[in-house]
Design an enzyme around this catalytic site. Structure first.
Site, PDB file in Angstrom:
ATOM      1  N   ASN A  60      -9.780  -1.427  13.533  1.00 51.84           N
ATOM      2  CA  ASN A  60      -9.811  -2.994  13.765  1.00 51.84           C
ATOM      3  C   ASN A  60     -11.350  -3.141  14.018  1.00 51.84           C
ATOM      4  O   ASN A  60     -11.345  -3.226  15.233  1.00 51.84           O
ATOM      5  CB  ASN A  60      -8.692  -3.182  14.501  1.00 51.84           C
ATOM      6  CG  ASN A  60      -7.386  -2.660  14.356  1.00 51.84           C
ATOM      7  OD1 ASN A  60      -6.777  -2.245  15.198  1.00 51.84           O
ATOM      8  ND2 ASN A  60      -6.955  -2.621  12.913  1.00 51.84           N
ATOM      9  N   ASN A 111      -6.612   2.810   6.930  1.00 55.70           N
ATOM     10  CA  ASN A 111      -6.540   3.118   8.475  1.00 55.70           C
ATOM     11  C   ASN A 111      -6.223   1.889   9.298  1.00 55.70           C
ATOM     12  O   ASN A 111      -6.923   0.945   9.654  1.00 55.70           O
ATOM     13  CB  ASN A 111      -7.743   3.608   8.958  1.00 55.70           C
ATOM     14  CG  ASN A 111      -7.594   4.190  10.432  1.00 55.70           C
ATOM     15  OD1 ASN A 111      -6.549   3.979  11.053  1.00 55.70           O
ATOM     16  ND2 ASN A 111      -8.444   4.812  11.021  1.00 55.70           N
ATOM     17  N   ASP A 112      -4.881   1.679   9.542  1.00 54.33           N
ATOM     18  CA  ASP A 112      -4.376   0.430  10.198  1.00 54.33           C
ATOM     19  C   ASP A 112      -4.736   0.363  11.456  1.00 54.33           C
ATOM     20  O   ASP A 112      -5.032  -0.786  12.041  1.00 54.33           O
ATOM     21  CB  ASP A 112      -2.700   0.568  10.193  1.00 54.33           C
ATOM     22  CG  ASP A 112      -1.912   0.384   9.173  1.00 54.33           C
ATOM     23  OD1 ASP A 112      -2.515  -0.089   8.148  1.00 54.33           O
ATOM     24  OD2 ASP A 112      -0.824   0.940   9.055  1.00 54.33           O
ATOM     25  N   ALA A 113      -5.569   1.407  12.237  1.00 56.95           N
ATOM     26  CA  ALA A 113      -5.763   1.450  13.803  1.00 56.95           C
ATOM     27  C   ALA A 113      -7.280   0.990  13.682  1.00 56.95           C
ATOM     28  O   ALA A 113      -7.769   1.203  14.756  1.00 56.95           O
ATOM     29  CB  ALA A 113      -5.393   2.608  14.254  1.00 56.95           C
ATOM     30  N   ARG A 147       0.967  -1.235  -0.074  1.00 55.69           N
ATOM     31  CA  ARG A 147       0.085  -0.086  -0.015  1.00 55.69           C
ATOM     32  C   ARG A 147       0.894   1.417   0.122  1.00 55.69           C
ATOM     33  O   ARG A 147       0.593   2.247  -0.663  1.00 55.69           O
ATOM     34  CB  ARG A 147      -1.112  -0.017   0.955  1.00 55.69           C
ATOM     35  CG  ARG A 147      -1.465   1.391   1.465  1.00 55.69           C
ATOM     36  CD  ARG A 147      -1.851   1.555   2.826  1.00 55.69           C
ATOM     37  NE  ARG A 147      -2.840   0.624   3.421  1.00 55.69           N
ATOM     38  CZ  ARG A 147      -2.834   0.126   4.791  1.00 55.69           C
ATOM     39  NH1 ARG A 147      -1.863   0.758   5.537  1.00 55.69           N
ATOM     40  NH2 ARG A 147      -3.611  -0.870   5.188  1.00 55.69           N
TER      41      ARG A 147
END
Length: 779
Positions: A472, A468-470, A355
């Site tokens: 979840n 957005n990795d955060a 990404r």
């Protein structure tokens, strides 16, 4: 809590010089370390702070790391051997006061200067165009009337870590240091049985005679100047090394196992007015013999150092020179001409993720087309045959993030637009899990993956996370990402256009139908009356008026516009909702921040409110917003948004944010206890999205299948601007005139003095420079 801009003091910490190509730092006490990064295409990189310390490392073609020095130890100490006075040219780490300090961070080098007790010193560091080492040049001048006898100590630690190995196989168990007379320096040898390549050997050498040395940092720093680490290893502390501050000489020590490093002591006698140079090489090598060969080429030819310096400088400028801009705003010129391109280039060195690197590569298409193509193909190699891809390949992480397929489709479309080379679609490229396929087959696999990943509302599932990795949503495997579904709409339309250009109208029609279905599903399930939800879930939608905690997410709105999902009825409400999110220095990722942890949202809600993804001004996402503004013709809004997240912005200067004033940062905090401050700069996608925002959005110079397209979204504040752009073997000098100060007016196009009725320039491919004039008037 003092958070207002008016309460900030004006500090003269820096100035741009050399037409913006250098940033001269005028005080070593910056709010935090202000770094420069110097590297070459052999993948050797040196991080240099305003005091000169920082990490040096090598990343192999297969992304195997060798971190050369431990704890960023790279220091030069000076001592007057008669008075005992000692100092560093960059003030730290001894922190003895110096005069006339400056640190020049340039596109190609860093140089630190200062004076102490009538000794003028400079320390220049650069990385040659070829080779796995860096060059230091220390120049000392006696400005007094008495003879001076000095000691100079060059000091580094050795780590040689950065790869995976079984427990108890730490690298320090396999290392030893020794002085090699032919090398004229310290060689750190290693014999690690699991080393992934042959370059895990470090050296510190000089072209001038070495008076004494130390390979054991305990002898140099003192046994009480060490911090014991687990398993009996230790790392030396360099704040007050015994040898320097006690007026002693290095002990000629060698070592194995513990606190290994390299210290070279030179004795320097300076007559009044006399100047001397010492050249030091620090890096890694396959063997001691190879390191000796590197040093010998400089020792036998002192002029070669300057030749290599000039060669490296020329290369570093040349590789980013094809794209330039001149606007009425000098800060934009300084940042956007070379620094943002250098920063984007560095992200390719500093990041190894599908990404991340695909976004950076698309930005690079504006000025380093061959490198961008190479990077896009490299990312495809880390895609699985089922269409998804790894998050990162260094360090390796194949956690199931849902958005990788989108970036693959988008990047390949942009690559073909840039090159016009449809043959690239037939290029064979490996899969991560074995075998190979054409680039087009990789792209189709990505499309199939996103279609297969649709949930019950017809949107794409979020899995562990999307961009957005955060975020979840781990308590609902069926949760769907609205942002990714917007992005998929964009990908479907872009790929449809490519397939039509390639003549595959059947597949293009299939993509159009999928686009219509996805767009319809989003608008039926995700529109909240004034904005789009961020994620849909049976356990509660995220980013709606009824959501717990945060109510609105920026990315779900910006990508709805970029993908043409929001229709004419929804668009005004959406834009109004986005505008209401605005803060002094950008747009928060979500609003309001989560006040307490919510397992349904995951990691972002576990952060303090206003930090990072939890309501912080995430500059990367604000970069998306700049292009959204340009798409809907809000030129002044786009410019204002860009200026909000520019380095050292008016509302958030570097004296408060802490970030370097010459590169973009990833985010600014809105938490009162950390208000306005930045966490991380350099390795952030903010750089390329702001680059695209100015060049492709505001200036409107965009690649297209038929050629280079000129569709400015020009702000009323600007009367004119100009830029250069290389495209398909020709160069274009583009001048935009806006004498009536029209906001996003209509542009009349002239190419080489002749009217051009289309917005797409002729595809010359003739190796010449072409003059393009855009005259803006009322619509």
């Amino acid at each position: 809590m003092k958070t207002s801009v008016e309460m900030l003091e004006n500090t003269d910490l820096y100035q741009f010089t050399d037409e913006g190509n250098s940033c001269q730092i005028l005080d070593p006490a910056t709010p935090r370390h202000w770094y420069n990064y110097l590297w070459n295409e052999d993948r050797y990189c040196a991080q240099i702070s305003q005091t000169g310390h920082g990490r040096s490392y090598f990343l192999s073609e297969k992304a195997d790391m060798c971190m050369i020095n431990q704890n960023d130890a790279r220091y030069v100490y000076l001592r007057d051997d008669e008075s005992g006075s000692c100092w560093n040219i960059g003030k730290g780490p001894l922190n003895a006061e110096v005069e006339n300090y400056s640190c020049t961070h340039n596109i190609s080098y860093s140089e630190i200067r200062s004076e102490k007790d009538e000794i003028e010193g400079s320390w220049r560091i650069f990385v040659p165009q070829k080779g796995l080492y860096e060059m230091w040049t220390v120049t000392l001048c006696n400005k007094g009337e008495q003879e001076r006898n000095l000691s100079m100590f060059s000091a580094v630690s050795f780590s040689l870590e950065g790869f995976s190995y079984p427990r108890y196989y730490e690298m320090y168990r396999c290392m030893n240091t020794g002085f090699q007379s032919e090398l004229n320096g310290i060689y750190c040898d290693s014999a690690h049985p699991f080393a992934p390549h042959e370059y895990y050997h470090g050296f510190l050498a000089s072209t001038e005679p070495v008076y004494a040395y130390d390979g054991d940092l305990t002898k140099f720093c003192g046994s009480l100047s060490t911090l014991t680490m687990p398993d009996a290893s230790a790392c030396a502390l360099f704040q007050r090394p015994d040898v320097v501050v006690q007026g002693r000489d290095c002990t000629n020590s060698e070592a194995a196992l513990f606190i290994l490093g390299g210290v070279l002591q030179h004795k320097i006698q300076l007559q009044p007015g006399e100047k001397k140079e010492i050249h030091v090489l620090f890096g890694i090598s396959q063997s001691c013999e190879k390191a000796i060969e590197v040093v010998e080429q400089y020792g036998s030819n002192p002029e070669k150092v300057q030749q290599e310096f000039e060669k490296a400088a020329a290369y570093n400028y040349e590789k980013i020179s094809s794209l330039s801009i001149k606007t009425p705003d000098e800060k934009i010129n300084h940042i956007m001409n070379n620094w943002v391109k250098k920063q984007a280039d560095f992200c390719i060195v500093g990041k190894k993720g599908v990404r991340d690197n695909l976004q950076i590569a698309v930005g690079l298409l504006n000025y380093r087309q061959e490198k961008a193509e190479e990077e896009i193909i490299e990312c495809l190699r880390h895609q699985f045959r089922d269409g998804h891809a790894v998050l990162t390949w260094y360090p390796y992480d194949d956690t199931r993030y849902s958005d990788q397929p989108f970036w693959i489709i988008w990047a390949v479309c942009e690559l073909i637009k840039e090159t016009g080379n449809l043959a690239l679609l037939e290029k064979k490229t490996a899969w991560q899990d074995g075998g190979e396929a054409t680039v087009l087959e990789h792209v189709k696999a990505a499309v199939d993956r996103l279609i297969a990943d649709k949930g019950e509302n017809g949107l794409v599932k979020i899995f562990f996370a999307d961009w957005n990795d955060a975020l979840n949503v781990t308590d609902d495997e069926e949760a769907e990402s609205v942002m990714l579904s917007h992005q998929f709409c964009l990908a479907l339309r872009e790929l449809k256009n490519l397939m039509e250009y390639a003549g595959d109208h059947t597949y293009a029609q299939f993509l159009e139908e999928e686009y219509k279905k996805m767009k319809c599903s989003i608008n039926q399930a995700a529109w909240n009356g004034n904005w789009y939800a961020r994620a849909l879930s049976r356990k509660g939608d995220i980013g709606t008026k009824d959501s717990k905690g945060s109510k609105i997410y920026l990315n779900a709105q910006t990508w709805a516009v970029l993908a043409d999902v929001a229709d004419d009825e929804k668009l005004p409400e959406l834009l109004r909702s986005v505008d209401e999110m605005e803060r002094d220095f950008g747009f928060p990722l979500n609003d309001p921040p989560y006040q307490i942890y919510d397992a349904h949202v995951g990691r972002m809600s576990g952060m303090l409110p206003g930090l990072f993804e939890n309501g912080g001004v995430y500059c990367h996402a604000t970069g998306f917003k700049i292009l959204m503004d340009c798409k809907v013709g809000r030129a002044s809004k786009a410019l204002q948004t860009l200026k909000k997240i520019m380095p050292d912005s008016e509302k958030n200067p570097s004296s408060r944010s802490g970030a370097e004033p010459y590169v973009f940062t990833n985010c600014y905090s809105t938490h009162p206890g950390y208000y306005g401050k930045s966490y991380q700069s350099w390795t952030t996608g903010t750089s390329v999205w702001c680059l695209m925002g100015i060049y492709e959005g505001i200036m409107g110079v965009k690649r297209d299948y038929e050629g280079l397209k000129i569709v400015p979204c020009f702000p009323a504040e600007w009367e004119n601007a100009e830029m250069t752009r290389h495209f398909r073997g020709a160069d274009y000098h583009i001048v935009i005139q806006n004498p009536q100060h029209v906001e996003n007016g209509k542009g009349s196009l002239f190419v080489d003095g002749k009217p051009c009725l289309e917005s797409v320039l002729p595809d010359f491919r003739d190796g010449k420079m072409h003059e393009v004039e855009v005259k803006i008037s009322q619509q």
